[in-house]
Design a protein around this motif. Structure first.
Motif, PDB file in Angstrom:
ATOM      1  N   ALA A 124       3.718   5.936 -14.105  1.00 47.15           N
ATOM      2  CA  ALA A 124       2.935   7.134 -14.405  1.00 47.15           C
ATOM      3  C   ALA A 124       2.323   7.611 -13.095  1.00 47.15           C
ATOM      4  CB  ALA A 124       1.853   6.815 -15.426  1.00 47.15           C
ATOM      5  N   LEU A 125       2.510   8.901 -12.809  1.00 46.58           N
ATOM      6  CA  LEU A 125       2.043   9.471 -11.552  1.00 46.58           C
ATOM      7  C   LEU A 125       1.052  10.607 -11.800  1.00 46.58           C
ATOM      8  CD1 LEU A 125       5.542   9.901  -9.846  1.00 46.58           C
ATOM      9  CD2 LEU A 125       3.887   8.097  -9.368  1.00 46.58           C
ATOM     10  N   MET A 126       0.087  10.711 -10.918  1.00 46.48           N
ATOM     11  CA  MET A 126      -0.762  11.891 -10.813  1.00 46.48           C
ATOM     12  C   MET A 126      -0.666  12.307  -9.353  1.00 46.48           C
ATOM     13  SD  MET A 126      -3.935  11.299 -13.356  1.00 46.48           S
ATOM     14  CE  MET A 126      -4.246  13.039 -13.503  1.00 46.48           C
ATOM     15  N   PHE A 127      -1.210  13.438  -9.010  1.00 47.47           N
ATOM     16  CA  PHE A 127      -1.074  13.949  -7.649  1.00 47.47           C
ATOM     17  C   PHE A 127      -2.436  14.331  -7.102  1.00 47.47           C
ATOM     18  CE2 PHE A 127       2.828  14.308  -9.884  1.00 47.47           C
ATOM     19  CZ  PHE A 127       3.768  13.871  -8.977  1.00 47.47           C
ATOM     20  N   GLU A 128      -2.732  13.829  -5.898  1.00 48.68           N
ATOM     21  CA  GLU A 128      -4.016  14.116  -5.264  1.00 48.68           C
ATOM     22  C   GLU A 128      -4.144  15.615  -5.045  1.00 48.68           C
ATOM     23  OE1 GLU A 128      -5.108  11.502  -1.967  1.00 48.68           O
ATOM     24  OE2 GLU A 128      -3.456  10.204  -2.606  1.00 48.68           O
ATOM     25  N   ALA A 129      -5.210  16.187  -5.592  1.00 47.28           N
ATOM     26  CA  ALA A 129      -5.484  17.624  -5.511  1.00 47.28           C
ATOM     27  C   ALA A 129      -4.312  18.447  -6.051  1.00 47.28           C
ATOM     28  CB  ALA A 129      -5.823  18.026  -4.078  1.00 47.28           C
ATOM     29  N   GLY A 130      -3.492  17.855  -6.942  1.00 43.85           N
ATOM     30  CA  GLY A 130      -2.358  18.565  -7.526  1.00 43.85           C
ATOM     31  C   GLY A 130      -1.190  18.743  -6.578  1.00 43.85           C
ATOM     32  N   ASP A 131      -1.240  18.142  -5.400  1.00 40.16           N
ATOM     33  CA  ASP A 131      -0.222  18.305  -4.358  1.00 40.16           C
ATOM     34  C   ASP A 131       0.979  17.411  -4.657  1.00 40.16           C
ATOM     35  OD1 ASP A 131       1.337  18.374  -2.061  1.00 40.16           O
ATOM     36  OD2 ASP A 131      -0.360  18.114  -0.692  1.00 40.16           O
ATOM     37  N   PRO A 132       2.175  17.976  -4.936  1.00 38.29           N
ATOM     38  CA  PRO A 132       3.354  17.169  -5.272  1.00 38.29           C
ATOM     39  C   PRO A 132       3.855  16.284  -4.135  1.00 38.29           C
ATOM     40  CG  PRO A 132       3.937  19.488  -5.146  1.00 38.29           C
ATOM     41  CD  PRO A 132       2.456  19.408  -4.987  1.00 38.29           C
ATOM     42  N   THR A 133       3.327  16.457  -2.933  1.00 35.23           N
ATOM     43  CA  THR A 133       3.718  15.589  -1.819  1.00 35.23           C
ATOM     44  C   THR A 133       2.774  14.404  -1.674  1.00 35.23           C
ATOM     45  OG1 THR A 133       2.431  16.793  -0.163  1.00 35.23           O
ATOM     46  CG2 THR A 133       4.710  17.550  -0.576  1.00 35.23           C
ATOM     47  N   ARG A 134       1.779  14.297  -2.572  1.00 41.67           N
ATOM     48  CA  ARG A 134       0.805  13.212  -2.494  1.00 41.67           C
ATOM     49  C   ARG A 134       0.705  12.473  -3.837  1.00 41.67           C
ATOM     50  NH1 ARG A 134      -4.515  15.626  -0.246  1.00 41.67           N
ATOM     51  NH2 ARG A 134      -5.036  13.430  -0.110  1.00 41.67           N
ATOM     52  N   PRO A 135       1.792  11.772  -4.238  1.00 40.65           N
ATOM     53  CA  PRO A 135       1.773  11.073  -5.528  1.00 40.65           C
ATOM     54  C   PRO A 135       0.847   9.859  -5.508  1.00 40.65           C
ATOM     55  CG  PRO A 135       3.812  10.615  -4.369  1.00 40.65           C
ATOM     56  CD  PRO A 135       3.075  11.627  -3.552  1.00 40.65           C
ATOM     57  N   LEU A 136       0.281   9.604  -6.668  1.00 38.54           N
ATOM     58  CA  LEU A 136      -0.585   8.449  -6.877  1.00 38.54           C
ATOM     59  C   LEU A 136      -0.083   7.717  -8.112  1.00 38.54           C
ATOM     60  CD1 LEU A 136      -3.237   6.841  -6.331  1.00 38.54           C
ATOM     61  CD2 LEU A 136      -4.359   8.478  -7.861  1.00 38.54           C
ATOM     62  N   VAL A 137       0.366   6.475  -7.936  1.00 39.84           N
ATOM     63  CA  VAL A 137       0.847   5.677  -9.064  1.00 39.84           C
ATOM     64  C   VAL A 137      -0.390   5.178  -9.812  1.00 39.84           C
ATOM     65  CG1 VAL A 137       2.162   3.649  -9.785  1.00 39.84           C
ATOM     66  CG2 VAL A 137       2.903   4.962  -7.789  1.00 39.84           C
ATOM     67  N   ILE A 138      -0.510   5.587 -11.071  1.00 42.09           N
ATOM     68  CA  ILE A 138      -1.665   5.138 -11.859  1.00 42.09           C
ATOM     69  C   ILE A 138      -1.309   4.003 -12.814  1.00 42.09           C
ATOM     70  CG2 ILE A 138      -2.910   7.304 -11.659  1.00 42.09           C
ATOM     71  CD1 ILE A 138      -1.937   7.998 -14.494  1.00 42.09           C
ATOM     72  N   GLY A 139      -0.033   3.688 -12.919  1.00 45.70           N
ATOM     73  CA  GLY A 139       0.365   2.562 -13.762  1.00 45.70           C
ATOM     74  C   GLY A 139       1.854   2.470 -13.926  1.00 45.70           C
ATOM     75  N   ARG A 140       2.291   1.300 -14.346  1.00 45.95           N
ATOM     76  CA  ARG A 140       3.705   1.047 -14.637  1.00 45.95           C
ATOM     77  C   ARG A 140       3.876   1.178 -16.142  1.00 45.95           C
ATOM     78  NH1 ARG A 140       6.486  -3.382 -16.249  1.00 45.95           N
ATOM     79  NH2 ARG A 140       8.603  -3.573 -15.527  1.00 45.95           N
ATOM     80  N   ASP A 166       0.794  -1.226   0.000  1.00 47.13           N
ATOM     81  CA  ASP A 166       0.000   0.000   0.000  1.00 47.13           C
ATOM     82  C   ASP A 166       0.828   1.279   0.000  1.00 47.13           C
ATOM     83  OD1 ASP A 166       1.024  -0.407   2.511  1.00 47.13           O
ATOM     84  OD2 ASP A 166      -0.735   0.366   3.558  1.00 47.13           O
ATOM     85  N   ALA A 167       2.147   1.186  -0.024  1.00 43.69           N
ATOM     86  CA  ALA A 167       2.960   2.402   0.061  1.00 43.69           C
ATOM     87  C   ALA A 167       4.240   2.309  -0.765  1.00 43.69           C
ATOM     88  CB  ALA A 167       3.299   2.702   1.520  1.00 43.69           C
ATOM     89  N   PRO A 168       4.155   2.262  -2.095  1.00 44.85           N
ATOM     90  CA  PRO A 168       5.383   2.266  -2.897  1.00 44.85           C
ATOM     91  C   PRO A 168       6.090   3.611  -2.760  1.00 44.85           C
ATOM     92  CG  PRO A 168       3.468   2.533  -4.303  1.00 44.85           C
ATOM     93  CD  PRO A 168       2.953   2.250  -2.920  1.00 44.85           C
ATOM     94  N   VAL A 169       7.401   3.596  -2.901  1.00 46.92           N
ATOM     95  CA  VAL A 169       8.188   4.827  -2.820  1.00 46.92           C
ATOM     96  C   VAL A 169       8.592   5.213  -4.236  1.00 46.92           C
ATOM     97  CG1 VAL A 169      10.264   5.909  -1.882  1.00 46.92           C
ATOM     98  CG2 VAL A 169       9.001   4.227  -0.516  1.00 46.92           C
ATOM     99  N   VAL A 170       8.323   6.474  -4.613  1.00 46.59           N
ATOM    100  CA  VAL A 170       8.594   6.945  -5.964  1.00 46.59           C
ATOM    101  C   VAL A 170       9.401   8.231  -5.938  1.00 46.59           C
ATOM    102  CG1 VAL A 170       6.511   5.884  -6.908  1.00 46.59           C
ATOM    103  CG2 VAL A 170       6.420   8.243  -6.093  1.00 46.59           C
ATOM    104  N   ALA A 171      10.074   8.494  -7.041  1.00 50.19           N
ATOM    105  CA  ALA A 171      10.767   9.772  -7.246  1.00 50.19           C
ATOM    106  C   ALA A 171      10.360  10.274  -8.618  1.00 50.19           C
ATOM    107  CB  ALA A 171      12.280   9.587  -7.164  1.00 50.19           C
TER     108      ALA A 171
END
Length: 150
Positions: A64-80, A31-36
């Motif tokens: 591929a990342l999107m960000f919750e409410a556009g917040d760069p501290t809240r990444p959401l992985v939407i796919g590999r 539930d918590a992958p680490v991304v850069a």
């Protein structure tokens, strides 16, 4: 690393809209992958949420990342990001009910236990086995530029 924000609340981070390509750094838990990603506020990466299953074998892959409410501290992985396999030379098997034809770029090998028949692109036919038998109810012909026995 928890899913908590990586920047203090007083930090003024810019909004990120759209999809950003990042790299999967770690998968300490499902539930918590680490991304850069470019412009990542933490050099060690951020814990993210994910919509797709990620495994330890995926570490180092682009995501591929999107960000919750556009917040760069809240990444959401939407796919590999998928890599297409390198195009291998085609091997073809044709069967029409009367004939089976196998085609390959370099060689074809039929193997069963210690026995094998190999056809090479240079035109060689290699028959190997612990015991070879050649029987014919008609003519058993051997032709070649030269014939060697033993």
């Amino acid at each position: 690393m928890s899913v908590e924000h990586c920047l203090p609340a007083s930090s003024t981070a810019t909004r990120i809209d759209g999809v950003v390509l990042g790299v999967l750094l770690d998968v300490p838990g499902a539930d918590a992958p680490v991304v850069a990603f470019p412009g990542c506020p933490d050099e060690a990466g951020l814990a993210a949420r994910t919509t797709t299953a990620l495994r330890r074998e995926d570490i180092g892959a682009q995501v591929a990342l999107m960000f919750e409410a556009g917040d760069p501290t809240r990444p959401l992985v939407i796919g590999r990001i998928q890599r297409l396999p390198e195009a291998a030379p085609q091997s073809v098997a044709l069967l029409d009910g009367q004939r089976l034809e196998l085609c390959a770029e370099r060689e074809i090998v039929l193997r069963c236990g210690q026995a094998s028949i190999t056809l090479t692109r240079e035109g060689k036919v290699l028959i190997r086995g612990a015991y070879l038998s050649s029987r014919s109810s008609g003519v058993n012909r051997i032709k070649g530029a030269s014939v060697q026995i033993n």
